[in-house]
Design a protein around this motif. Sequence first.
Motif, PDB file in Angstrom:
ATOM      1  N   ALA A 153       0.830  -1.204   0.000  1.00  0.00           N
ATOM      2  CA  ALA A 153       0.000   0.000   0.000  1.00  0.00           C
ATOM      3  C   ALA A 153       0.866   1.257   0.000  1.00  0.00           C
ATOM      4  O   ALA A 153       0.561   2.233  -0.700  1.00  0.00           O
TER       5      ALA A 153
ATOM      6  N   THR B 143       0.835   3.926  -3.045  1.00  0.00           N
ATOM      7  CA  THR B 143       0.522   5.320  -2.731  1.00  0.00           C
ATOM      8  C   THR B 143       1.659   6.237  -3.145  1.00  0.00           C
ATOM      9  O   THR B 143       1.420   7.327  -3.666  1.00  0.00           O
TER      10      THR B 143
ATOM     11  N   VAL C 142      -4.248   2.395  -5.930  1.00  0.00           N
ATOM     12  CA  VAL C 142      -4.875   2.902  -4.712  1.00  0.00           C
ATOM     13  C   VAL C 142      -6.347   2.502  -4.674  1.00  0.00           C
ATOM     14  O   VAL C 142      -6.861   2.055  -3.651  1.00  0.00           O
TER      15      VAL C 142
ATOM     16  N   VAL D 182      -5.357  -0.403  -2.182  1.00  0.00           N
ATOM     17  CA  VAL D 182      -5.145   0.307  -0.918  1.00  0.00           C
ATOM     18  C   VAL D 182      -6.472   0.540  -0.190  1.00  0.00           C
ATOM     19  O   VAL D 182      -6.582   0.262   1.011  1.00  0.00           O
ATOM     20  N   LEU D 183      -7.470   1.037  -0.883  1.00  0.00           N
ATOM     21  CA  LEU D 183      -8.744   1.314  -0.223  1.00  0.00           C
ATOM     22  C   LEU D 183      -9.438   0.048   0.282  1.00  0.00           C
ATOM     23  O   LEU D 183      -9.859   0.014   1.448  1.00  0.00           O
TER      24      LEU D 183
ATOM     25  N   THR E 292      -7.432  -1.265   3.261  1.00  0.00           N
ATOM     26  CA  THR E 292      -7.620  -0.412   4.429  1.00  0.00           C
ATOM     27  C   THR E 292      -8.958  -0.697   5.094  1.00  0.00           C
ATOM     28  O   THR E 292      -9.034  -0.807   6.327  1.00  0.00           O
TER      29      THR E 292
ATOM     30  N   LEU F  75      -2.501   3.020   7.423  1.00  0.00           N
ATOM     31  CA  LEU F  75      -3.296   2.733   6.228  1.00  0.00           C
ATOM     32  C   LEU F  75      -4.295   3.836   5.918  1.00  0.00           C
ATOM     33  O   LEU F  75      -4.529   4.160   4.747  1.00  0.00           O
ATOM     34  N   VAL F  76      -4.873   4.443   6.935  1.00  0.00           N
ATOM     35  CA  VAL F  76      -5.798   5.559   6.696  1.00  0.00           C
ATOM     36  C   VAL F  76      -5.054   6.749   6.102  1.00  0.00           C
ATOM     37  O   VAL F  76      -5.535   7.395   5.162  1.00  0.00           O
TER      38      VAL F  76
ATOM     39  N   SER G 100      -4.315   5.947   2.526  1.00  0.00           N
ATOM     40  CA  SER G 100      -5.534   6.033   1.724  1.00  0.00           C
ATOM     41  C   SER G 100      -5.881   7.479   1.412  1.00  0.00           C
ATOM     42  O   SER G 100      -6.234   7.807   0.275  1.00  0.00           O
TER      43      SER G 100
ATOM     44  N   GLY H  14      -3.337   8.827  -1.043  1.00  0.00           N
ATOM     45  CA  GLY H  14      -3.565   8.227  -2.369  1.00  0.00           C
ATOM     46  C   GLY H  14      -4.775   8.790  -3.072  1.00  0.00           C
ATOM     47  O   GLY H  14      -4.735   9.054  -4.274  1.00  0.00           O
ATOM     48  N   VAL H  15      -5.863   8.984  -2.339  1.00  0.00           N
ATOM     49  CA  VAL H  15      -7.084   9.533  -2.957  1.00  0.00           C
ATOM     50  C   VAL H  15      -6.876  10.995  -3.352  1.00  0.00           C
ATOM     51  O   VAL H  15      -7.331  11.427  -4.415  1.00  0.00           O
TER      52      VAL H  15
END
Length: 120
Positions: free
Chosen positions: A43, A47, A65, A69-70, A73, A109-110, A113, A116-117
Amino acid sequence: MLYPLVAAFLLLTVALLIVGSVGRKPAALYALKCVWLPGLVLAAYLTFGTWQDRSYSENWAAYGVLFFVLPFTLFVLLEAVLEFVLLRGQHDSHAKAARIVTAVFVVALVVLSIVGVLSA
């Protein structure tokens, strides 16, 4: 093609979570974190690639992502909540360490995320 791998990952992590928390086996909880660790590394890599390509209008790295990743997460977050609920009454040192490591995983991870977003 990836469905058997994902199914095996889900079964392994849920089994380790149940054995570690309900069966009070701290080694299973530590093994669960070791299973989560490669996902966290992947992840971070995805990212970072998305963040590097954020200036391009077609950011193909963002698919990593969105599709890894999402969901990873959300899955780890769901398992973390379940772990916190199952470890609620335990006050030994292994349970505390497991809660701290799980919290670190979830926060990392949050953050990955969100980065990445926002980079997509």
